[in-house]
Enzyme design. Structure first.
Site, short mmCIF file in Angstrom:
data_model
loop_
_atom_site.label_atom_id
_atom_site.label_comp_id
_atom_site.label_asym_id
_atom_site.label_seq_id
_atom_site.Cartn_x
_atom_site.Cartn_y
_atom_site.Cartn_z
N ASP A 358 1.88 -0.57 -11.94
CA ASP A 358 1.76 0.20 -10.66
C ASP A 358 1.46 1.53 -11.26
O ASP A 358 2.20 1.59 -12.77
CB ASP A 358 2.61 0.66 -10.09
CG ASP A 358 3.14 -0.49 -8.62
OD1 ASP A 358 2.17 -0.92 -8.50
OD2 ASP A 358 4.33 -1.34 -8.35
N CYS A 444 -6.55 13.18 1.99
CA CYS A 444 -7.53 13.67 3.36
C CYS A 444 -6.36 13.63 4.85
O CYS A 444 -6.63 13.34 5.57
CB CYS A 444 -8.10 11.09 4.66
SG CYS A 444 -9.24 10.80 2.96
#
Length: 700
Positions: A358, A444
C-alpha cells in the site's frame, strides 16, 4: 395474466448499472445511415445461482433498518460481515448492481411480500429473507417469467428452494404489486424509489458521458473519421448536442463527450471493443493530465492507489512520448497482478510497474522510486460528486458501504471523519518523499472536509524534513487564475451539475530555491535591510568607470601604452626623386583590422589606422620651421621614434586628437607649405636625410 401486469416491469433503462432490456439498437443519423448491433441483455434471463447468493449477502449489509413500528420482514442475524466470494470481476459487478437495485425498491418489495401473503413462510428461514427479497426484485424485472438455467452453472440449494417458492406464488405476487401501485397512484415503480436516488438517477441519465482516446491504438483524427462514417456529427459544446453528436472536451483534448443516451451503442462499437475508445469519469482524466504536466523527461510517477485500471492505462498513454515509468501501489495478489498486466498489454501499455505494498507502507527512500518526482493521489472518498457514483465505486473497488450513503444522499459525520483522516494520512505520507517535486490530489467529493481542509492541514503540518523545501499550492493546468496568494483560487473545482460531474483538484509543488539576489530583493521590499545593504542601480556603478577610462585616454600623451603592431608592408620604390614624406601620400595602406581595405576606406576610429598616419605624414612634409626642427630631432632619434611609433599605433585616443588637430590647422599648413617651397636648399637637405632613414622607419 391481467393486462395491468404488463406494466410490472420498469420502463426505464437502469442508468446505475448501465444495462438495457432492448434487444436491438441502431445507430443512425437523419440522413439514414444505419448500423445494427446486438446489445447484451444482462439479467433478462436471470442470473447464475452464485450471483443471487452474493447479491443477497451484499443487500443484507446495505439494507435500510426500519424502526420497530415499521418492521415488515425479519432478516435474521446481521451482526457479522458476510463473506462474499466472486468468480470474476464481471460477477462482482453484477452482484453489486442487483443488490443496489434491490435496495432502491426495498420498501415496495417488502410490501408486496406481505400483501401477497407470501411472507412469512415456515419453509423460508429468516436467514434467507435477504435472498427472498433479491430474487423477487429480479423476478418482477423479468415479468415473473422463469429464469434460464446457465450452462456449467454451480447449483446452490438455497437459491433453488427460494426460486421454486416464488414461482409457486407468481400470480399472487403480480396482483399484490398491482394493488400497491393503485394504492399509491404510481404510474411506474420509479414512484417507490427514494427521492435522493431518483434525483441522482435523473442527473446521471442527462449527464454527458466521456470517452478518452487510447492513442497507443488510434489517433484522434482516425476516431473522428470512424465516428463520422457511423453517422456522428461533431459540435462545439454539449449545449449543441442533438442525439448522434459529440464534442471534444474543453479541458482534455483527448477526451470526447457524448450524450448519455448513446452509452450502450457506443460501448458496442468496435472502437470500444478494441480498447480504442474507453468510457471513464472525466475527473480521472483531469487528474492524469494534471500529473503529466508536472512530469519531466525521464522522471517516474507514483500512483498511490490501484483504483481503476483505466486510470492507470490513461496515465501510461499520456507518458508515451517519454521514458517515464508508472509505479502503482496496492496490488496484493499475484492473480490480480496477472489480470491487470493482461489488460494493460491488450491496451498497449508497457511502462507500468505494479507494487504489492500500500502507498503508506512505501518507504520514502525506496530505491525503486529513485527517479519518482510526481505522486498522483486519488484517495477513496464519498464520491457523491461523481456523475455515476455507483459505477465509480465498483470500477475502483471502493468501499461498498458507501453505497448505503449514496442511497441516503449524504455521508454520516462519523464516516466522513474516518475518510478525511485517511486522506490526510496519505497526503502527509506523500510529503515525506524528498525527491518528489509535485503532488496531485484529486477527489469527487462535495465536502470541504475531504478537499480544501485536508490539503490545508497537510501544508500546515510541516512534515517535510528540515533539508527539504516546503510545498506550496500552485494553479493546475486547467485553472484560469494567476499565481496568487489566495488558496481558494488555487484549487480547481467543478461543481456537479446536469452537464458535468464534480471534481476537486489540488496541485502541490515544492518551493523553488531562491537566489541570493531574490532574497535580498525580497528583504529590501519588506524594509528589512535599512542601513545594512543599499543596492545601487547598475548605471550608477558603471558611470565612474567610463569617466576614468576617458581620463586615462586624455592623459595618454605623456606615456602612450605600447601595443604590438602587425608587420608593415615593404616600402615602395620611388620612380622619381620625390621627398619621402610626399611619397607616402601615394602609398596604399592596409588596416590591421580589415587587411584588404585601402586606407581611404578605413574608418577613423580604428586604432593606429593608416589614414591617420597619412595625415601626420602630410603635416611632416609641409611643416613650419618649428616642425622641421622636430623632424630633424625625429630623424636623429631613430630608436626612440620606432618605439613611440609602435606605441602611438595602439593609442587610438591620442592619434585621433592629433589627427583632428592636424586636419583643422589648414591655413597654417598652407602658409608653411609655401614657406617650405621657397627654402629649396633646406628642404632638399631634409629630404635627403629623410631618404637616408627610409629603411629604419620601415623596420617592424
Amino acid at each position: 395474466m391481467p393486462d395491468s401486469e404488463s406494466n410490472l416491469e420498469s420502463s426505464d433503462v437502469d442508468v446505475i448499472n448501465g444495462t438495457s432490456v432492448l434487444s436491438e439498437t441502431k445507430i443512425s443519423d437523419e440522413k439514414g445511415s444505419v448500423e445494427k448491433r446486438a446489445v447484451p441483455q444482462i439479467g433478462k434471463d436471470g442470473y447464475p445461482d452464485s450471483i443471487y447468493i452474493n447479491a443477497a449477502k451484499i443487500f443484507q449489509g446495505l439494507r435500510t433498518e426500519k424502526s420497530s413500528g415499521k418492521i415488515l420482514l425479519r432478516y435474521g442475524d446481521t451482526s457479522g460481515s458476510p463473506t462474499v466470494a466472486f468468480k470474476d470481476e464481471q460477477s462482482r459487478r453484477v452482484s453489486y448492481e442487483l443488490a443496489f437495485k434491490t435496495l432502491k425498491y426495498q420498501d415496495l418489495l417488502e410490501e408486496v411480500l406481505v400483501e401477497s401473503k407470501v411472507y412469512p413462510s415456515y419453509s423460508i428461514p429468516d436467514e434467507l429473507t435477504s435472498l427472498l427479497v433479491v430474487m423477487l426484485c429480479d423476478l418482477q424485472d423479468r415479468k415473473f417469467q422463469n429464469r434460464k438455467i446457465f450452462a456449467e452453472e454451480e447449483i446452490v440449494a438455497e437459491v433453488q428452494e427460494v426460486g421454486n417458492y416464488l414461482y409457486s406464488y407468481e400470480t399472487k405476487l403480480a396482483a399484490a404489486l398491482a394493488r400497491c401501485r393503485i394504492k399509491h397512484d404510481a404510474l411506474s415503480i420509479e414512484y417507490f424509489v427514494p427521492e435522493t436516488i431518483l434525483k441522482q438517477e435523473q442527473r446521471t441519465s442527462a449527464l454527458p458521458i466521456c470517452f478518452w482516446i487510447n492513442t497507443f491504438k488510434i489517433s484522434l483524427e482516425d476516431v473522428i473519421k470512424d465516428l463520422e462514417m457511423k453517422g456522428f456529427t461533431k459540435v462545439e459544446s454539449v449545449s449543441d448536442f442533438d442525439h448522434y453528436t459529440y464534442a471534444v472536451d474543453q479541458h482534455c483534448r483527448d477526451v470526447l463527450v457524448f450524450p448519455s443516451s448513446l452509452k450502450e451503442e457506443l460501448l458496442n462499437l468496435d472502437l470500444s471493443a478494441d480498447c480504442k475508445l474507453l468510457l471513464q469519469d472525466k475527473s480521472r482524466s483531469l487528474a492524469v493530465h494534471s500529473a503529466r504536466a508536472l512530469l519531466s523527461e525521464g522522471a517516474d510517477i507514483i500512483m498511490a492507489h490501484l483504483g481503476s485500471h483505466l486510470t492507470i492505462a490513461h496515465m501510461s498513454v499520456l507518458t508515451n512520448d517519454s521514458s517515464s515509468s508508472i509505479f502503482v501501489c496496492g496490488v496484493k495478489s499475484s492473480a490480480k497482478e496477472e489480470e491487470l498486466m493482461n489488460s494493460f498489454s491488450h491496451m498497449g501499455c508497457t511502462n507500468i510497474s505494479l507494487l504489492h505494498e500500500d502507498f503508506t507502507e512505501l518507504r520514502p527512500t525506496d530505491p525503486r522510486l529513485e527517479k519518482a518526482t510526481v505522486i498522483l493521489l486519488i484517495p477513496q472518498c464519498s464520491e457523491l460528486g461523481a456523475g455515476n457514483p455507483m459505477e465509480l465505486i465498483l470500477s475502483e473497488h471502493g468501499d461498498a458501504d458507501l453505497l448505503q450513503d449514496l442511497f441516503q444522499g449524504f455521508v454520516s459525520e462519523d464516516k466522513l471523519r474516518i475518510l478525511a483522516e485517511r486522506q490526510l494520512n496519505e497526503l502527509l505520507h506523500a510529503l515525506k518523499f524528498n525527491k518528489v517535486q509535485a503532488i496531485v490530489y484529486c477527489t469527487c467529493s462535495v465536502y470541504p472536509e475531504e478537499n480544501e481542509l485536508v490539503v490545508k492541514k497537510a501544508l500546515e503540518s510541516g512534515v517535510e524534513r528540515d533539508k527539504a523545501r516546503r510545498y506550496r499550492l500552485i494553479p493546475s493546468i486547467f485553472s484560469t487564475c494567476s499565481d496568487s496568494e489566495s488558496s481558494t483560487e488555487m484549487f480547481f473545482k467543478i461543481e456537479p451539475s446536469e452537464i458535468s460531474s464534480g471534481c476537486f483538484l489540488a496541485v502541490l509543488e515544492r518551493e523553488k530555491k531562491a537566489s541570493a539576489k531574490d532574497i535580498l530583493a525580497s528583504a529590501a521590499a519588506k524594509a528589512l535591510l535599512d542601513g545594512i545593504v543599499e543596492e545601487k542601480p547598475k548605471e550608477e556603478v558603471k558611470k565612474p568607470k567610463v569617466k576614468q577610462r576617458r581620463r586615462k585616454a586624455a592623459a595618454g600623451n605623456s606615456k602612450p601604452k605600447a601595443a604590438k603592431l602587425p608587420p608593415r608592408p615593404a616600402a615602395a620604390k620611388a620612380k622619381a626623386p620625390v621627398p619621402k614624406a610626399a611619397h607616402k601620400i601615394q602609398e596604399t595602406h592596409v588596416c590591421p583590422i580589415c587587411p584588404k581595405s585601402p586606407a581611404s576606406k578605413v574608418q577613423k576610429n580604428h586604432a593606429g589606422s593608416p589614414k591617420e598616419k597619412t595625415v601626420q605624414e602630410r603635416k611632416a612634409a609641409s611643416d613650419t620651421p618649428q616642425e622641421t626642427v622636430q623632424g630633424k630631432k625625429t630623424a636623429s632619434d631613430t630608436a626612440q621614434e620606432t618605439v613611440q611609433g609602435k606605441k602611438a599605433a595602439s593609442d587610438t585616443a591620442q592619434e585621433t586628437v592629433q589627427g583632428k588637430k592636424a586636419a583643422s590647422d589648414t591655413p597654417q599648413k598652407t602658409g608653411q607649405g609655401r614657406k617650405a617651397a621657397s627654402d629649396t636648399a633646406q628642404e632638399t637637405g631634409q629630404g635627403k636625410k629623410a631618404a637616408s632613414n627610409t629603411q629604419q622607419k620601415n623596420v617592424p
